[in-house]
Design a protein around this motif. Structure first.
Motif, PDB file in Angstrom:
ATOM      1  N   LEU A   1      10.967  72.682  -2.258  1.00 27.12           N
ATOM      2  CA  LEU A   1      11.128  71.397  -2.953  1.00 27.12           C
ATOM      3  C   LEU A   1      12.547  70.837  -2.867  1.00 27.12           C
ATOM      4  CD1 LEU A   1       9.460  69.309  -4.474  1.00 27.12           C
ATOM      5  CD2 LEU A   1      10.170  70.404  -6.608  1.00 27.12           C
ATOM      6  N   PRO A   2      13.608  71.651  -3.035  1.00 24.16           N
ATOM      7  CA  PRO A   2      14.966  71.104  -2.860  1.00 24.16           C
ATOM      8  C   PRO A   2      15.226  70.643  -1.435  1.00 24.16           C
ATOM      9  CG  PRO A   2      15.035  73.160  -4.081  1.00 24.16           C
ATOM     10  CD  PRO A   2      13.658  73.050  -3.511  1.00 24.16           C
ATOM     11  N   GLY A   3      14.463  71.145  -0.478  1.00 24.88           N
ATOM     12  CA  GLY A   3      14.581  70.685   0.901  1.00 24.88           C
ATOM     13  C   GLY A   3      13.661  69.520   1.209  1.00 24.88           C
ATOM     14  N   TYR A   4      12.986  69.009   0.178  1.00 25.09           N
ATOM     15  CA  TYR A   4      12.065  67.888   0.367  1.00 25.09           C
ATOM     16  C   TYR A   4      12.445  66.666  -0.462  1.00 25.09           C
ATOM     17  CZ  TYR A   4       7.725  65.477   1.467  1.00 25.09           C
ATOM     18  OH  TYR A   4       6.811  64.555   1.936  1.00 25.09           O
ATOM     19  N   VAL A   5      12.953  66.885  -1.656  1.00 20.59           N
ATOM     20  CA  VAL A   5      13.392  65.780  -2.509  1.00 20.59           C
ATOM     21  C   VAL A   5      14.851  66.027  -2.880  1.00 20.59           C
ATOM     22  CG1 VAL A   5      13.023  64.492  -4.639  1.00 20.59           C
ATOM     23  CG2 VAL A   5      11.058  65.475  -3.423  1.00 20.59           C
ATOM     24  N   TYR A   6      15.679  65.052  -2.602  1.00 23.75           N
ATOM     25  CA  TYR A   6      17.119  65.201  -2.786  1.00 23.75           C
ATOM     26  C   TYR A   6      17.547  64.849  -4.209  1.00 23.75           C
ATOM     27  CZ  TYR A   6      22.138  64.285  -2.274  1.00 23.75           C
ATOM     28  OH  TYR A   6      23.504  64.280  -2.430  1.00 23.75           O
ATOM     29  N   GLN A   7      18.534  65.586  -4.701  1.00 28.30           N
ATOM     30  CA  GLN A   7      19.262  65.266  -5.930  1.00 28.30           C
ATOM     31  C   GLN A   7      20.752  65.362  -5.624  1.00 28.30           C
ATOM     32  OE1 GLN A   7      17.606  65.105  -9.711  1.00 28.30           O
ATOM     33  NE2 GLN A   7      16.812  63.855  -8.039  1.00 28.30           N
TER      34      GLN A   7
ATOM     35  N   THR B   1      23.016  66.552  -7.218  1.00 32.18           N
ATOM     36  CA  THR B   1      23.557  67.867  -7.564  1.00 32.18           C
ATOM     37  C   THR B   1      23.416  68.872  -6.422  1.00 32.18           C
ATOM     38  OG1 THR B   1      21.437  68.388  -8.602  1.00 32.18           O
ATOM     39  CG2 THR B   1      23.188  67.609 -10.044  1.00 32.18           C
ATOM     40  N   ASP B   2      22.651  68.522  -5.388  1.00 31.54           N
ATOM     41  CA  ASP B   2      22.492  69.417  -4.244  1.00 31.54           C
ATOM     42  C   ASP B   2      23.743  69.474  -3.380  1.00 31.54           C
ATOM     43  OD1 ASP B   2      19.866  69.883  -5.022  1.00 31.54           O
ATOM     44  OD2 ASP B   2      19.038  68.352  -3.688  1.00 31.54           O
TER      45      ASP B   2
ATOM     46  N   PRO C   1      21.230  67.029   1.767  1.00 34.98           N
ATOM     47  CA  PRO C   1      20.150  67.873   1.245  1.00 34.98           C
ATOM     48  C   PRO C   1      20.244  69.316   1.725  1.00 34.98           C
ATOM     49  CG  PRO C   1      19.291  65.787   2.067  1.00 34.98           C
ATOM     50  CD  PRO C   1      20.718  65.862   2.515  1.00 34.98           C
ATOM     51  N   LYS C   2      19.593  70.162   0.965  1.00 32.74           N
ATOM     52  CA  LYS C   2      19.502  71.568   1.322  1.00 32.74           C
ATOM     53  C   LYS C   2      18.437  71.777   2.393  1.00 32.74           C
ATOM     54  CE  LYS C   2      20.786  73.161  -3.316  1.00 32.74           C
ATOM     55  NZ  LYS C   2      20.366  73.990  -4.481  1.00 32.74           N
ATOM     56  N   ALA C   3      18.547  72.872   3.101  1.00 31.74           N
ATOM     57  CA  ALA C   3      17.498  73.265   4.033  1.00 31.74           C
ATOM     58  C   ALA C   3      16.424  74.022   3.273  1.00 31.74           C
ATOM     59  CB  ALA C   3      18.066  74.138   5.141  1.00 31.74           C
TER      60      ALA C   3
ATOM     61  N   SER D   1      20.285  59.644  -1.900  1.00 31.82           N
ATOM     62  CA  SER D   1      20.301  59.316  -3.323  1.00 31.82           C
ATOM     63  C   SER D   1      19.135  60.006  -4.014  1.00 31.82           C
ATOM     64  CB  SER D   1      20.231  57.799  -3.539  1.00 31.82           C
ATOM     65  OG  SER D   1      19.082  57.255  -2.912  1.00 31.82           O
ATOM     66  N   ASP D   2      19.206  60.092  -5.326  1.00 35.39           N
ATOM     67  CA  ASP D   2      18.206  60.825  -6.098  1.00 35.39           C
ATOM     68  C   ASP D   2      16.793  60.324  -5.808  1.00 35.39           C
ATOM     69  OD1 ASP D   2      20.144  62.347  -7.308  1.00 35.39           O
ATOM     70  OD2 ASP D   2      20.182  61.197  -9.174  1.00 35.39           O
TER      71      ASP D   2
END
Length: 397
Positions: free
Chosen positions: A236-242, A244-245, A249-251, A275-276
């Motif tokens: 999920l962190p590699g699919y939707v950006y925040q 705070t990442d 974006p993260k992989a 962006s968020d």
């Protein structure tokens, strides 16, 4: 004795001899996940939601009654529906070749449709039809092949797992071949999806985990359940950006090779400002993005019914993801720095489950997502999601 330690000693003594205190609060259940039993039915919908759905339909309450009528009018709901199973389902890119791909997806949605109809109207013919469809596939299917095999397995497995869960835990009639169907889920579906999708576009892996967590609950397989959640958490962190990442974006955890900014930008369809709520597939098209977002929500919803609050871990990420795309779908101009100033809309009827959780359970104000959700009611069926206005509109369970 130091007075600072006396209250703690008294409390410890009371706990040891079993005397209740006036303000005693039951401690949280800190047993490991493997020790906890699954709650059934509990794949995407639980019994409380099913009972509310049924009562509202029978009372003619909206939007459930309109959603039920739309479901009943669909071809999936026909009692003469005939499944089209095959031993090997071969699906290439974009389902080309399409040897059983559409048939399997359609049959899985039809089976789920009949399971819902059975629960709501108590006509056992619908339960029998759902079983007939599942039995037809468990009698012959041995494999999914070609490049789209994992995604195809996710699409069909998500609907079939919901069907099996409903019939297994709500229908008291005979399902002679239940064990055979469970073996199909265990030996044909789960091995194809359980390890994730690597560096494929994110909707693949999230759809695969939607099916994997559903199958895990049907099979009471805690190891498969935990594995699906672990991959979800890494994807999920590699699919939707925040923000705070970090700066980019993260992989995804199953695709660690994308470890430079240039590789991430390429993976995110060339988008270089973040962006968020932006998705890895936003600049591809909103249709695939909607699949990824709703699959991610399905995993969280099933986990919620099993006592695991993935929603809390991803509250901003998921709610921002839906808001980011719903506002563009509802008239907000596309910024010039987003996808070159042009996006391909078509998010789909994918917001009911998320809106139900964040607004109806948590009380979050989400007027843009609500406006979009209402514009898609009653939500129909497509690939791996079906009838979610019926089951989740205003229905926290």
């Amino acid at each position: 004795m130091n007075g600072l330690f006396r209250p703690a000693l008294i409390a410890l003594t009371i706990a040891l001899i079993g005397i209740p205190t006036a303000n005693a609060v039951e401690p949280p259940d800190d047993r490991p996940a493997a020790a906890l039993a699954f709650s059934h039915p509990g794949v995407l919908v639980n019994k409380a939601q099913l009972d509310v759905t049924r009562s509202r339909v029978l009372a003619g309450a909206q939007p459930q009654k309109a959603a039920y009528d739309a479901m009943r009018a669909s071809g999936s709901a026909s009692l003469s529906y005939t499944p089209k199973p095959r031993a090997v389902v071969e699906c290439g890119s974009n389902s080309n070749p399409n040897y059983g791909c559409s048939d399997e997806r359609n049959d899985a949605i039809a089976a789920y449709t009949h399971a819902l109809l059975w629960y709501i109207n108590r006509d056992t013919r619908h339960a029998t039809k759902a079983i007939q469809i599942m039995d037809a596939w468990s009698a012959v299917l041995t494999d999914h092949t070609n490049s789209n095999a994992p995604l195809q397995t996710g699409w069909a497995g998500a609907s079939f797992s919901r069907t099996a869960e409903l019939i297994k835990h709500t229908y008291t009639g005979t399902w002679t071949q239940r064990g055979r169907f469970e073996n199909l889920l265990r030996n044909v579906y789960l091995p194809e999806i359980r390890n994730g999708a690597g560096c494929k576009n994110g909707n693949w892996e999230l759809i695969m985990m939607d099916a994997a967590i559903g199958i895990a609950v049907v099979l009471d397989d805690r190891a498969a359940f935990d594995k699906a959640i672990g991959i979800w958490r890494g994807r999920l962190p590699g699919y939707v950006y925040q923000t705070t990442d970090g700066a980019w974006p993260k992989a995804p955890s199953t695709c660690p090779s994308k470890d430079t900014r240039a590789e991430i930008i390429d993976y995110w369809q060339g988008q270089s400002t973040f962006s968020d709520g932006l998705s890895q597939e936003t600049c591809r098209d909103f249709g695939h993005t909607g699949w990824g977002l709703t699959a991610a929500t399905h995993v969280a919803e099933t986990a919620w019914h099993q006592g695991v609050d993935l929603y809390a871990e991803a509250r901003e990420r998921l709610s921002d993801g839906f808001y980011f795309h719903a506002r563009l779908e509802t008239g907000t101009p596309t910024p010039s720095n987003l996808c070159g100033g042009t996006v391909k809309k078509g998010l789909g009827a994918v917001t009911e489950v998320a809106y139900n959780h964040f607004h109806n359970r948590l009380g979050m104000s989400m007027p843009t997502t609500l406006r979009y959700t209402e514009s898609k009611r009653p939500a129909g069926a497509n690939y791996f999601y079906a009838w979610e206005t019926l089951t989740h509109a205003g229905n926290p369970g």
